[in-house]
Design an enzyme around this catalytic site. Sequence first.
Site, PDB file in Angstrom:
ATOM      1  N   SER A  19       0.853  -1.193   0.000  1.00 55.04           N
ATOM      2  CA  SER A  19       0.000   0.000   0.000  1.00 55.04           C
ATOM      3  C   SER A  19       0.890   1.245   0.000  1.00 55.04           C
ATOM      4  O   SER A  19       1.708   1.387  -0.910  1.00 55.04           O
ATOM      5  CB  SER A  19      -0.950  -0.070   1.206  1.00 55.04           C
ATOM      6  OG  SER A  19      -1.907   0.931   1.142  1.00 55.04           O
ATOM      7  N   HIS A  46      -2.989  -0.930  -3.138  1.00 55.44           N
ATOM      8  CA  HIS A  46      -4.144  -0.062  -2.860  1.00 55.44           C
ATOM      9  C   HIS A  46      -3.973   1.226  -3.642  1.00 55.44           C
ATOM     10  O   HIS A  46      -2.940   1.864  -3.589  1.00 55.44           O
ATOM     11  CB  HIS A  46      -4.216   0.287  -1.367  1.00 55.44           C
ATOM     12  CG  HIS A  46      -4.503  -0.897  -0.518  1.00 55.44           C
ATOM     13  ND1 HIS A  46      -4.115  -0.984   0.794  1.00 55.44           N
ATOM     14  CD2 HIS A  46      -5.140  -2.063  -0.790  1.00 55.44           C
ATOM     15  CE1 HIS A  46      -4.520  -2.142   1.301  1.00 55.44           C
ATOM     16  NE2 HIS A  46      -5.129  -2.823   0.348  1.00 55.44           N
ATOM     17  N   ASP A 139      -4.583  -4.704   5.905  1.00 53.44           N
ATOM     18  CA  ASP A 139      -4.957  -5.632   4.843  1.00 53.44           C
ATOM     19  C   ASP A 139      -3.756  -6.558   4.562  1.00 53.44           C
ATOM     20  O   ASP A 139      -2.616  -6.114   4.613  1.00 53.44           O
ATOM     21  CB  ASP A 139      -5.333  -4.830   3.582  1.00 53.44           C
ATOM     22  CG  ASP A 139      -5.992  -5.697   2.518  1.00 53.44           C
ATOM     23  OD1 ASP A 139      -6.425  -6.820   2.831  1.00 53.44           O
ATOM     24  OD2 ASP A 139      -6.079  -5.230   1.363  1.00 53.44           O
TER      25      ASP A 139
END
Lengths: 204, 284
Positions: A19, A46, A139
Amino acid sequence: MSDRSHQALPPEAIVIGASAGALQALSELLPLLPADYPLPILIVVHIRPDRDSVLAHLFQSKCAISVREAEDKEPIQPGTAYFAPPDYHLLVEQDHTLSLSSEEPVFFSRPSIDVLFESAADAYGEGLTGLVLTGANQDGALGLKTIVDAGGTAIVQNPQGAYATAMPEAAIAQCPQAKIMTIEDISAYLLDLGRNHPGRNSRA
Amino acid sequence: MSEEPVSTGLLSERVEDIEIHLLLEGLYRRYHYDFRNYAQASIKRRLRQAREQLGYRSISALQHDVLHDPDMLPRLLSYLTVQVSEVFRDPSYFKAIREKVIPHLRTYPSLRIWIAGCSTGEELYSFVILFREEGLEQRTLFYATDINQDALAKAEAGIYDLDRFQLFTENHRKSGGKSSLSDYYTAAYGKGAFDKSLRNRVVFSDHSLVTDAVFAEMHLISCRNVLIYFDRPLQDRAVGLFKDSLARKGFLGLGSKESLRFSQHTASFSELAPGDKIYQRLDR
Ligand SMILES: C[S@@+](CC[C@H](N)C(=O)[O-])C[C@H]1O[C@@H](n2cnc3c(N)ncnc32)[C@H](O)[C@@H]1O
Protein backbone atom coordinates in the site's frame (compact mmCIF):
# COMPACT_ATOMS: atom_id res chain seq x y z
CA MET A 1 19.84 -19.73 0.52
CA SER A 2 16.63 -21.32 -0.66
CA ASP A 3 15.18 -23.83 1.78
CA ARG A 4 12.62 -24.99 -0.70
CA SER A 5 14.88 -27.50 -2.40
CA HIS A 6 13.55 -30.34 -0.22
CA GLN A 7 10.01 -29.74 -1.26
CA ALA A 8 8.50 -32.20 -3.65
CA LEU A 9 6.54 -29.58 -5.57
CA PRO A 10 8.15 -26.56 -7.18
CA PRO A 11 6.71 -23.15 -6.28
CA GLU A 12 3.88 -22.16 -8.60
CA ALA A 13 3.04 -18.53 -7.99
CA ILE A 14 3.86 -15.40 -6.02
CA VAL A 15 1.36 -12.95 -4.60
CA ILE A 16 2.33 -9.48 -3.42
CA GLY A 17 0.38 -6.93 -1.39
CA ALA A 18 1.49 -3.36 -0.82
CA SER A 19 0.00 0.00 0.00
CA ALA A 20 1.61 3.30 1.01
CA GLY A 21 5.15 3.28 -0.40
CA ALA A 22 4.29 0.50 -2.83
CA LEU A 23 5.73 2.11 -5.95
CA GLN A 24 9.16 2.50 -4.44
CA ALA A 25 9.21 -1.02 -3.02
CA LEU A 26 7.98 -2.64 -6.23
CA SER A 27 10.46 -0.61 -8.26
CA GLU A 28 13.20 -2.32 -6.31
CA LEU A 29 11.80 -5.79 -6.95
CA LEU A 30 10.07 -6.22 -10.28
CA PRO A 31 12.70 -4.75 -12.66
CA LEU A 32 15.26 -7.25 -11.36
CA LEU A 33 13.36 -10.27 -12.59
CA PRO A 34 14.61 -11.71 -15.89
CA ALA A 35 12.39 -12.08 -18.95
CA ASP A 36 12.32 -15.87 -18.56
CA TYR A 37 11.24 -15.72 -14.92
CA PRO A 38 9.19 -18.90 -14.56
CA LEU A 39 6.58 -17.86 -11.99
CA PRO A 40 3.52 -15.67 -12.33
CA ILE A 41 3.22 -12.74 -9.91
CA LEU A 42 -0.14 -11.39 -8.79
CA ILE A 43 -0.13 -7.98 -7.19
CA VAL A 44 -2.59 -5.89 -5.23
CA VAL A 45 -1.64 -2.29 -4.59
CA HIS A 46 -4.14 -0.06 -2.86
CA ILE A 47 -4.95 2.74 -5.18
CA ARG A 48 -7.78 5.25 -5.27
CA PRO A 49 -10.76 3.75 -7.12
CA ASP A 50 -11.21 6.66 -9.53
CA ARG A 51 -7.60 6.46 -10.64
CA ASP A 52 -7.18 5.01 -14.11
CA SER A 53 -5.04 1.95 -14.13
CA VAL A 54 -1.57 3.38 -14.32
CA LEU A 55 0.42 0.74 -12.49
CA ALA A 56 0.72 -1.82 -15.23
CA HIS A 57 1.79 0.85 -17.74
CA LEU A 58 4.29 2.27 -15.34
CA PHE A 59 6.01 -1.05 -14.67
CA GLN A 60 5.69 -2.43 -18.19
CA SER A 61 8.36 -0.05 -19.39
CA LYS A 62 10.72 -0.78 -16.50
CA CYS A 63 10.50 -4.56 -16.42
CA ALA A 64 11.83 -7.49 -18.42
CA ILE A 65 8.93 -9.72 -17.42
CA SER A 66 5.62 -8.79 -18.95
CA VAL A 67 3.38 -6.67 -16.79
CA ARG A 68 -0.30 -6.08 -17.27
CA GLU A 69 -3.56 -5.32 -15.63
CA ALA A 70 -5.49 -8.48 -14.81
CA GLU A 71 -8.47 -9.26 -17.02
CA ASP A 72 -11.49 -11.26 -16.01
CA LYS A 73 -11.23 -15.01 -16.86
CA GLU A 74 -7.71 -14.79 -18.26
CA PRO A 75 -5.45 -17.81 -17.75
CA ILE A 76 -2.44 -17.06 -15.55
CA GLN A 77 0.84 -17.18 -17.51
CA PRO A 78 4.33 -17.75 -16.13
CA GLY A 79 6.75 -14.85 -16.18
CA THR A 80 3.94 -12.31 -16.04
CA ALA A 81 3.01 -9.82 -13.37
CA TYR A 82 -0.68 -8.98 -13.06
CA PHE A 83 -1.94 -5.90 -11.23
CA ALA A 84 -5.46 -5.88 -9.81
CA PRO A 85 -7.47 -3.16 -11.57
CA PRO A 86 -8.61 -0.21 -9.46
CA ASP A 87 -12.00 -0.71 -7.77
CA TYR A 88 -12.12 -4.49 -8.34
CA HIS A 89 -10.99 -7.39 -6.21
CA LEU A 90 -8.71 -9.88 -7.95
CA LEU A 91 -9.21 -13.59 -7.27
CA VAL A 92 -7.54 -16.80 -8.44
CA GLU A 93 -9.73 -19.69 -9.54
CA GLN A 94 -8.96 -23.35 -8.93
CA ASP A 95 -8.08 -23.78 -12.63
CA HIS A 96 -5.53 -20.95 -12.38
CA THR A 97 -7.53 -18.36 -14.22
CA LEU A 98 -8.23 -14.91 -12.81
CA SER A 99 -11.56 -13.42 -11.89
CA LEU A 100 -12.60 -9.96 -10.81
CA SER A 101 -15.26 -9.00 -8.32
CA SER A 102 -16.83 -5.75 -7.20
CA GLU A 103 -18.00 -6.99 -3.82
CA GLU A 104 -17.60 -4.79 -0.74
CA PRO A 105 -14.23 -3.28 0.07
CA VAL A 106 -12.23 -5.08 2.78
CA PHE A 107 -10.63 -2.73 5.33
CA PHE A 108 -11.82 0.09 3.05
CA SER A 109 -9.84 -1.34 0.16
CA ARG A 110 -10.92 -2.63 -3.21
CA PRO A 111 -8.80 -4.31 -4.45
CA SER A 112 -8.04 -6.11 -1.22
CA ILE A 113 -4.87 -8.05 -0.49
CA ASP A 114 -6.70 -10.50 1.77
CA VAL A 115 -9.15 -11.40 -1.00
CA LEU A 116 -6.35 -12.16 -3.45
CA PHE A 117 -4.24 -14.05 -0.90
CA GLU A 118 -7.09 -16.23 0.36
CA SER A 119 -8.22 -17.29 -3.09
CA ALA A 120 -4.63 -17.86 -4.24
CA ALA A 121 -3.96 -19.98 -1.14
CA ASP A 122 -6.93 -22.16 -2.11
CA ALA A 123 -5.76 -22.47 -5.68
CA TYR A 124 -2.02 -23.01 -5.13
CA GLY A 125 -1.68 -24.44 -1.61
CA GLU A 126 1.97 -25.09 -0.78
CA GLY A 127 3.04 -23.83 -4.19
CA LEU A 128 2.31 -20.24 -3.18
CA THR A 129 4.64 -17.59 -1.81
CA GLY A 130 3.00 -14.52 -0.30
CA LEU A 131 4.72 -11.18 0.28
CA VAL A 132 3.43 -8.33 2.40
CA LEU A 133 5.30 -5.09 1.79
CA THR A 134 5.03 -1.54 3.05
CA GLY A 135 1.61 -0.10 3.92
CA ALA A 136 -0.33 1.83 6.52
CA ASN A 137 -3.21 -0.53 7.27
CA GLN A 138 -3.84 -4.17 8.17
CA ASP A 139 -4.96 -5.63 4.84
CA GLY A 140 -2.97 -8.75 3.93
CA ALA A 141 -2.37 -10.02 7.46
CA LEU A 142 -5.21 -12.55 7.48
CA GLY A 143 -4.52 -13.50 3.90
CA LEU A 144 -0.90 -14.23 4.69
CA LYS A 145 -1.99 -16.49 7.54
CA THR A 146 -4.27 -18.35 5.13
CA ILE A 147 -1.30 -18.91 2.83
CA VAL A 148 0.77 -20.40 5.65
CA ASP A 149 -2.15 -22.53 6.82
CA ALA A 150 -2.45 -23.94 3.32
CA GLY A 151 1.24 -24.90 3.38
CA GLY A 152 2.61 -21.93 1.45
CA THR A 153 5.47 -19.58 2.29
CA ALA A 154 5.04 -16.17 3.93
CA ILE A 155 7.45 -13.28 3.63
CA VAL A 156 7.08 -9.83 5.17
CA GLN A 157 9.15 -6.77 4.45
CA ASN A 158 11.12 -5.78 7.52
CA PRO A 159 9.11 -2.92 9.05
CA GLN A 160 12.37 -1.12 9.83
CA GLY A 161 13.13 -0.44 6.21
CA ALA A 162 9.51 -0.01 5.14
CA TYR A 163 8.04 3.35 4.13
CA ALA A 164 4.93 2.56 6.22
CA THR A 165 5.19 0.02 9.01
CA ALA A 166 1.59 -0.83 9.97
CA MET A 167 0.94 -3.37 7.24
CA PRO A 168 4.10 -5.45 7.73
CA GLU A 169 3.65 -5.24 11.49
CA ALA A 170 0.06 -6.47 11.29
CA ALA A 171 1.18 -9.30 9.01
CA ILE A 172 3.93 -10.38 11.41
CA ALA A 173 1.53 -10.27 14.36
CA GLN A 174 -1.01 -12.40 12.54
CA CYS A 175 1.57 -14.70 11.03
CA PRO A 176 4.60 -15.15 13.28
CA GLN A 177 6.00 -17.90 11.01
CA ALA A 178 6.61 -15.37 8.25
CA LYS A 179 10.20 -14.75 7.18
CA ILE A 180 11.09 -11.13 7.77
CA MET A 181 13.37 -9.68 5.10
CA THR A 182 14.68 -6.43 3.73
CA ILE A 183 13.77 -5.52 0.18
CA GLU A 184 17.27 -6.57 -0.95
CA ASP A 185 16.84 -10.00 0.65
CA ILE A 186 13.41 -10.34 -0.89
CA SER A 187 14.89 -9.59 -4.32
CA ALA A 188 17.54 -12.24 -3.87
CA TYR A 189 14.94 -14.69 -2.62
CA LEU A 190 12.64 -14.15 -5.61
CA LEU A 191 15.52 -14.51 -8.05
CA ASP A 192 16.47 -17.74 -6.32
CA LEU A 193 12.94 -19.10 -6.52
CA GLY A 194 13.10 -18.58 -10.25
CA ARG A 195 16.62 -19.86 -10.74
CA ASN A 196 15.91 -23.20 -9.08
CA HIS A 197 12.63 -23.64 -10.82
CA PRO A 198 12.30 -26.66 -13.12
CA GLY A 199 10.07 -24.71 -15.48
CA ARG A 200 12.65 -22.09 -16.13
CA ASN A 201 14.13 -23.25 -19.38
CA SER A 202 11.15 -25.08 -20.75
CA ARG A 203 9.15 -21.88 -21.17
CA ALA A 204 10.44 -18.65 -22.51
CA MET B 1 -12.11 -43.79 12.73
CA SER B 2 -11.20 -40.28 13.68
CA GLU B 3 -12.70 -37.07 12.34
CA GLU B 4 -10.74 -34.97 9.98
CA PRO B 5 -8.51 -32.38 11.59
CA VAL B 6 -10.23 -29.03 12.05
CA SER B 7 -7.08 -27.29 10.92
CA THR B 8 -7.32 -25.33 7.71
CA GLY B 9 -4.84 -27.63 6.01
CA LEU B 10 -5.38 -29.00 2.54
CA LEU B 11 -7.39 -31.98 3.69
CA SER B 12 -10.15 -29.94 5.32
CA GLU B 13 -10.10 -27.49 2.40
CA ARG B 14 -11.28 -30.30 0.23
CA VAL B 15 -14.14 -31.08 2.58
CA GLU B 16 -15.23 -27.48 2.27
CA ASP B 17 -15.18 -27.78 -1.52
CA ILE B 18 -17.44 -30.81 -1.29
CA GLU B 19 -19.80 -28.93 0.99
CA ILE B 20 -19.94 -25.97 -1.36
CA HIS B 21 -20.67 -28.22 -4.30
CA LEU B 22 -23.48 -29.95 -2.40
CA LEU B 23 -25.00 -26.70 -1.15
CA LEU B 24 -25.08 -25.20 -4.66
CA GLU B 25 -26.57 -28.40 -6.06
CA GLY B 26 -29.20 -28.38 -3.28
CA LEU B 27 -30.07 -24.74 -3.91
CA TYR B 28 -30.67 -25.53 -7.55
CA ARG B 29 -32.78 -28.62 -6.97
CA ARG B 30 -34.84 -27.15 -4.16
CA TYR B 31 -35.26 -23.53 -5.32
CA HIS B 32 -34.04 -23.42 -8.92
CA TYR B 33 -31.34 -20.84 -8.09
CA ASP B 34 -28.37 -21.92 -10.13
CA PHE B 35 -24.98 -20.80 -8.84
CA ARG B 36 -23.25 -23.99 -9.91
CA ASN B 37 -21.26 -22.35 -12.67
CA TYR B 38 -20.46 -19.07 -11.04
CA ALA B 39 -16.80 -18.16 -10.66
CA GLN B 40 -15.99 -20.29 -7.65
CA ALA B 41 -13.38 -18.24 -5.81
CA SER B 42 -15.76 -15.48 -4.93
CA ILE B 43 -18.70 -17.84 -4.24
CA LYS B 44 -16.45 -19.65 -1.80
CA ARG B 45 -15.46 -16.44 -0.10
CA ARG B 46 -19.06 -15.33 0.26
CA LEU B 47 -20.23 -18.72 1.53
CA ARG B 48 -17.50 -18.60 4.16
CA GLN B 49 -18.77 -15.17 5.16
CA ALA B 50 -22.36 -16.44 5.30
CA ARG B 51 -21.33 -19.41 7.44
CA GLU B 52 -19.48 -17.19 9.90
CA GLN B 53 -21.94 -14.33 10.09
CA LEU B 54 -25.03 -16.52 10.26
CA GLY B 55 -23.34 -18.50 13.01
CA TYR B 56 -22.88 -21.96 11.49
CA ARG B 57 -20.16 -24.47 12.27
CA SER B 58 -19.96 -25.69 8.73
CA ILE B 59 -21.38 -25.05 5.29
CA SER B 60 -23.28 -28.33 5.49
CA ALA B 61 -24.98 -27.13 8.68
CA LEU B 62 -25.99 -23.99 6.82
CA GLN B 63 -27.17 -26.15 3.93
CA HIS B 64 -29.41 -28.15 6.25
CA ASP B 65 -31.29 -25.07 7.37
CA VAL B 66 -31.53 -23.55 3.92
CA LEU B 67 -33.03 -26.72 2.46
CA HIS B 68 -35.58 -27.07 5.24
CA ASP B 69 -36.52 -23.44 5.77
CA PRO B 70 -37.45 -21.27 2.76
CA ASP B 71 -37.15 -18.18 4.94
CA MET B 72 -33.40 -18.78 5.03
CA LEU B 73 -33.16 -18.48 1.27
CA PRO B 74 -33.23 -14.66 0.99
CA ARG B 75 -30.65 -14.44 3.75
CA LEU B 76 -28.30 -16.75 1.90
CA LEU B 77 -29.00 -15.00 -1.41
CA SER B 78 -27.92 -11.72 0.12
CA TYR B 79 -24.47 -13.28 0.44
CA LEU B 80 -24.43 -15.14 -2.85
CA THR B 81 -25.39 -12.15 -4.97
CA VAL B 82 -23.12 -9.14 -4.74
CA GLN B 83 -25.15 -5.95 -4.40
CA VAL B 84 -22.74 -3.13 -5.06
CA SER B 85 -23.82 -0.29 -7.31
CA GLU B 86 -23.78 3.47 -7.81
CA VAL B 87 -25.84 6.02 -9.70
CA PHE B 88 -23.91 6.85 -12.91
CA ARG B 89 -21.19 4.40 -11.86
CA ASP B 90 -18.24 4.89 -14.24
CA PRO B 91 -19.36 8.25 -15.62
CA SER B 92 -17.43 7.77 -18.85
CA TYR B 93 -19.67 4.80 -19.70
CA PHE B 94 -22.76 6.99 -19.49
CA LYS B 95 -21.01 9.75 -21.38
CA ALA B 96 -20.33 7.28 -24.18
CA ILE B 97 -23.97 6.14 -24.12
CA ARG B 98 -24.99 9.79 -24.46
CA GLU B 99 -22.59 10.63 -27.23
CA LYS B 100 -22.37 7.43 -29.25
CA VAL B 101 -25.54 5.42 -28.63
CA ILE B 102 -28.28 8.02 -28.13
CA PRO B 103 -27.90 9.48 -31.65
CA HIS B 104 -28.71 6.03 -33.08
CA LEU B 105 -31.59 5.46 -30.68
CA ARG B 106 -33.18 8.77 -31.62
CA THR B 107 -34.04 7.34 -35.02
CA TYR B 108 -36.48 4.80 -33.53
CA PRO B 109 -40.11 5.71 -32.76
CA SER B 110 -40.19 3.38 -29.78
CA LEU B 111 -37.45 1.85 -27.69
CA ARG B 112 -36.93 -1.02 -25.30
CA ILE B 113 -34.00 -0.95 -22.87
CA TRP B 114 -32.98 -3.85 -20.63
CA ILE B 115 -30.95 -3.33 -17.48
CA ALA B 116 -29.95 -6.93 -16.69
CA GLY B 117 -28.73 -7.55 -13.14
CA CYS B 118 -29.99 -4.13 -12.06
CA SER B 119 -29.36 -4.85 -8.38
CA THR B 120 -30.81 -2.14 -6.13
CA GLY B 121 -31.66 0.15 -9.06
CA GLU B 122 -28.86 2.71 -9.22
CA GLU B 123 -28.02 1.84 -12.81
CA LEU B 124 -31.69 1.95 -13.82
CA TYR B 125 -32.22 5.46 -12.42
CA SER B 126 -29.08 6.59 -14.22
CA PHE B 127 -30.58 5.44 -17.52
CA VAL B 128 -34.04 6.90 -16.94
CA ILE B 129 -32.55 10.26 -15.99
CA LEU B 130 -30.25 10.20 -18.98
CA PHE B 131 -33.12 9.33 -21.33
CA ARG B 132 -35.26 12.09 -19.81
CA GLU B 133 -32.44 14.58 -20.35
CA GLU B 134 -32.13 13.43 -23.94
CA GLY B 135 -35.88 13.64 -24.51
CA LEU B 136 -36.30 9.92 -25.15
CA GLU B 137 -37.96 8.78 -21.95
CA GLN B 138 -41.53 8.98 -23.24
CA ARG B 139 -40.92 6.60 -26.12
CA THR B 140 -38.94 4.12 -24.06
CA LEU B 141 -39.86 1.09 -22.00
CA PHE B 142 -37.25 0.09 -19.42
CA TYR B 143 -36.96 -3.50 -18.22
CA ALA B 144 -35.08 -3.85 -14.95
CA THR B 145 -34.32 -7.45 -13.99
CA ASP B 146 -32.41 -9.30 -11.30
CA ILE B 147 -32.56 -12.63 -9.48
CA ASN B 148 -32.49 -11.02 -6.05
CA GLN B 149 -36.03 -10.10 -4.93
CA ASP B 150 -34.87 -7.89 -2.08
CA ALA B 151 -32.67 -5.94 -4.45
CA LEU B 152 -35.57 -5.57 -6.90
CA ALA B 153 -37.80 -4.27 -4.11
CA LYS B 154 -35.17 -1.68 -3.25
CA ALA B 155 -34.87 -0.75 -6.90
CA GLU B 156 -38.60 -0.23 -7.04
CA ALA B 157 -38.55 1.92 -3.90
CA GLY B 158 -35.67 4.06 -5.20
CA ILE B 159 -34.57 5.20 -1.75
CA TYR B 160 -30.88 5.45 -0.88
CA ASP B 161 -28.81 6.84 1.96
CA LEU B 162 -28.52 10.56 1.57
CA ASP B 163 -24.78 10.54 2.12
CA ARG B 164 -24.37 8.63 -1.16
CA PHE B 165 -25.96 11.42 -3.19
CA GLN B 166 -22.84 13.54 -3.18
CA LEU B 167 -21.08 10.81 -5.15
CA PHE B 168 -24.16 10.27 -7.34
CA THR B 169 -24.27 13.99 -8.13
CA GLU B 170 -20.58 14.09 -8.96
CA ASN B 171 -20.92 11.02 -11.22
CA HIS B 172 -23.95 12.51 -12.96
CA ARG B 173 -22.06 15.72 -13.65
CA LYS B 174 -19.04 13.82 -15.01
CA SER B 175 -21.33 11.78 -17.27
CA GLY B 176 -22.33 14.97 -19.09
CA GLY B 177 -25.56 15.50 -17.12
CA LYS B 178 -27.70 18.27 -18.56
CA SER B 179 -29.64 19.02 -15.39
CA SER B 180 -29.11 18.93 -11.67
CA LEU B 181 -29.51 15.55 -10.02
CA SER B 182 -31.40 17.28 -7.22
CA ASP B 183 -34.26 17.82 -9.70
CA TYR B 184 -34.95 14.09 -9.48
CA TYR B 185 -35.01 13.31 -5.76
CA THR B 186 -36.26 14.61 -2.47
CA ALA B 187 -34.27 14.40 0.73
CA ALA B 188 -35.72 13.59 4.11
CA TYR B 189 -34.61 11.87 7.30
CA GLY B 190 -31.19 10.99 6.01
CA LYS B 191 -32.55 9.38 2.84
CA GLY B 192 -32.88 10.50 -0.74
CA ALA B 193 -35.92 9.24 -2.65
CA PHE B 194 -36.02 9.30 -6.43
CA ASP B 195 -39.13 10.87 -7.93
CA LYS B 196 -41.72 8.21 -8.68
CA SER B 197 -42.29 9.65 -12.13
CA LEU B 198 -38.92 8.11 -13.02
CA ARG B 199 -40.60 4.72 -12.65
CA ASN B 200 -43.56 5.45 -14.94
CA ARG B 201 -42.03 3.58 -17.81
CA VAL B 202 -40.19 0.84 -15.91
CA VAL B 203 -41.07 -2.83 -15.63
CA PHE B 204 -39.31 -4.63 -12.77
CA SER B 205 -39.02 -8.37 -12.94
CA ASP B 206 -37.31 -11.45 -11.69
CA HIS B 207 -35.16 -12.88 -14.45
CA SER B 208 -32.07 -15.08 -14.37
CA LEU B 209 -29.42 -14.91 -17.05
CA VAL B 210 -28.53 -18.49 -16.15
CA THR B 211 -31.86 -20.27 -16.24
CA ASP B 212 -34.35 -18.00 -18.07
CA ALA B 213 -34.94 -17.22 -21.74
CA VAL B 214 -35.23 -14.15 -23.94
CA PHE B 215 -38.44 -12.18 -23.28
CA ALA B 216 -38.52 -9.22 -25.70
CA GLU B 217 -36.61 -7.52 -28.48
CA MET B 218 -34.31 -4.83 -27.12
CA HIS B 219 -32.52 -1.82 -28.61
CA LEU B 220 -30.04 -1.51 -25.77
CA ILE B 221 -28.99 -3.98 -23.10
CA SER B 222 -26.85 -2.83 -20.21
CA CYS B 223 -25.44 -5.63 -18.12
CA ARG B 224 -22.67 -4.36 -15.91
CA ASN B 225 -20.63 -6.25 -13.35
CA VAL B 226 -22.72 -9.37 -13.54
CA LEU B 227 -20.74 -11.47 -16.02
CA ILE B 228 -17.59 -11.32 -13.86
CA TYR B 229 -19.38 -13.60 -11.39
CA PHE B 230 -19.94 -16.28 -14.03
CA ASP B 231 -17.50 -18.83 -15.38
CA ARG B 232 -16.64 -18.77 -19.08
CA PRO B 233 -19.40 -21.12 -20.39
CA LEU B 234 -22.00 -19.26 -18.35
CA GLN B 235 -20.77 -15.95 -19.72
CA ASP B 236 -21.25 -17.42 -23.18
CA ARG B 237 -24.81 -18.40 -22.35
CA ALA B 238 -25.66 -14.93 -21.07
CA VAL B 239 -24.06 -13.15 -24.02
CA GLY B 240 -25.92 -15.54 -26.35
CA LEU B 241 -29.12 -14.48 -24.64
CA PHE B 242 -28.24 -10.83 -25.21
CA LYS B 243 -27.44 -11.49 -28.83
CA ASP B 244 -30.76 -13.21 -29.36
CA SER B 245 -32.77 -10.48 -27.73
CA LEU B 246 -31.06 -7.54 -29.42
CA ALA B 247 -32.71 -5.88 -32.38
CA ARG B 248 -30.63 -5.56 -35.55
CA LYS B 249 -27.77 -3.19 -34.75
CA GLY B 250 -28.81 -3.10 -31.13
CA PHE B 251 -26.34 -2.11 -28.40
CA LEU B 252 -24.78 -4.04 -25.53
CA GLY B 253 -22.99 -2.30 -22.65
CA LEU B 254 -20.81 -4.22 -20.19
CA GLY B 255 -18.90 -3.34 -17.02
CA SER B 256 -15.61 -1.47 -17.32
CA LYS B 257 -13.53 -4.63 -16.77
CA GLU B 258 -15.72 -6.96 -18.80
CA SER B 259 -15.34 -7.66 -22.48
CA LEU B 260 -16.40 -9.98 -25.26
CA ARG B 261 -12.76 -10.78 -25.94
CA PHE B 262 -12.93 -14.29 -24.55
CA SER B 263 -16.52 -14.89 -25.64
CA GLN B 264 -17.67 -17.36 -28.27
CA HIS B 265 -19.94 -14.59 -29.58
CA THR B 266 -17.18 -12.05 -30.26
CA ALA B 267 -17.77 -12.24 -33.99
CA SER B 268 -21.41 -11.25 -33.65
CA PHE B 269 -20.56 -7.82 -32.27
CA SER B 270 -18.52 -4.79 -33.25
CA GLU B 271 -16.90 -2.47 -30.75
CA LEU B 272 -18.63 0.89 -30.70
CA ALA B 273 -16.77 2.36 -27.73
CA PRO B 274 -14.01 -0.11 -26.84
CA GLY B 275 -12.77 1.72 -23.72
CA ASP B 276 -16.29 1.94 -22.36
CA LYS B 277 -17.20 -1.62 -23.33
CA ILE B 278 -20.11 -0.73 -25.59
CA TYR B 279 -20.78 -3.16 -28.43
CA GLN B 280 -23.14 -3.20 -31.35
CA ARG B 281 -24.77 -6.29 -32.75
CA LEU B 282 -23.69 -6.93 -36.30
CA ASP B 283 -26.23 -7.50 -39.00
CA ARG B 284 -26.69 -11.06 -39.99
C1 LIG C 1 -22.53 -6.12 -8.60
S1 LIG C 1 -24.25 -6.08 -8.98
C2 LIG C 1 -24.26 -5.05 -10.41
C3 LIG C 1 -25.18 -3.88 -10.26
C4 LIG C 1 -25.23 -2.93 -11.45
N1 LIG C 1 -25.48 -3.60 -12.71
C5 LIG C 1 -23.96 -2.12 -11.55
O1 LIG C 1 -23.07 -2.43 -12.33
O2 LIG C 1 -23.84 -1.14 -10.80
C6 LIG C 1 -24.53 -7.72 -9.62
C7 LIG C 1 -26.00 -8.08 -9.74
O3 LIG C 1 -26.16 -9.23 -10.56
C8 LIG C 1 -27.24 -9.98 -10.06
N2 LIG C 1 -27.18 -11.34 -10.59
C9 LIG C 1 -26.41 -12.36 -10.15
N3 LIG C 1 -26.68 -13.48 -10.84
C10 LIG C 1 -27.63 -13.16 -11.76
C11 LIG C 1 -28.33 -13.91 -12.75
N4 LIG C 1 -28.09 -15.20 -12.93
N5 LIG C 1 -29.25 -13.26 -13.51
C12 LIG C 1 -29.51 -11.95 -13.30
N6 LIG C 1 -28.87 -11.20 -12.37
C13 LIG C 1 -27.96 -11.80 -11.60
C14 LIG C 1 -27.07 -9.87 -8.57
O4 LIG C 1 -28.26 -10.20 -7.88
C15 LIG C 1 -26.65 -8.41 -8.42
O5 LIG C 1 -27.77 -7.60 -8.22
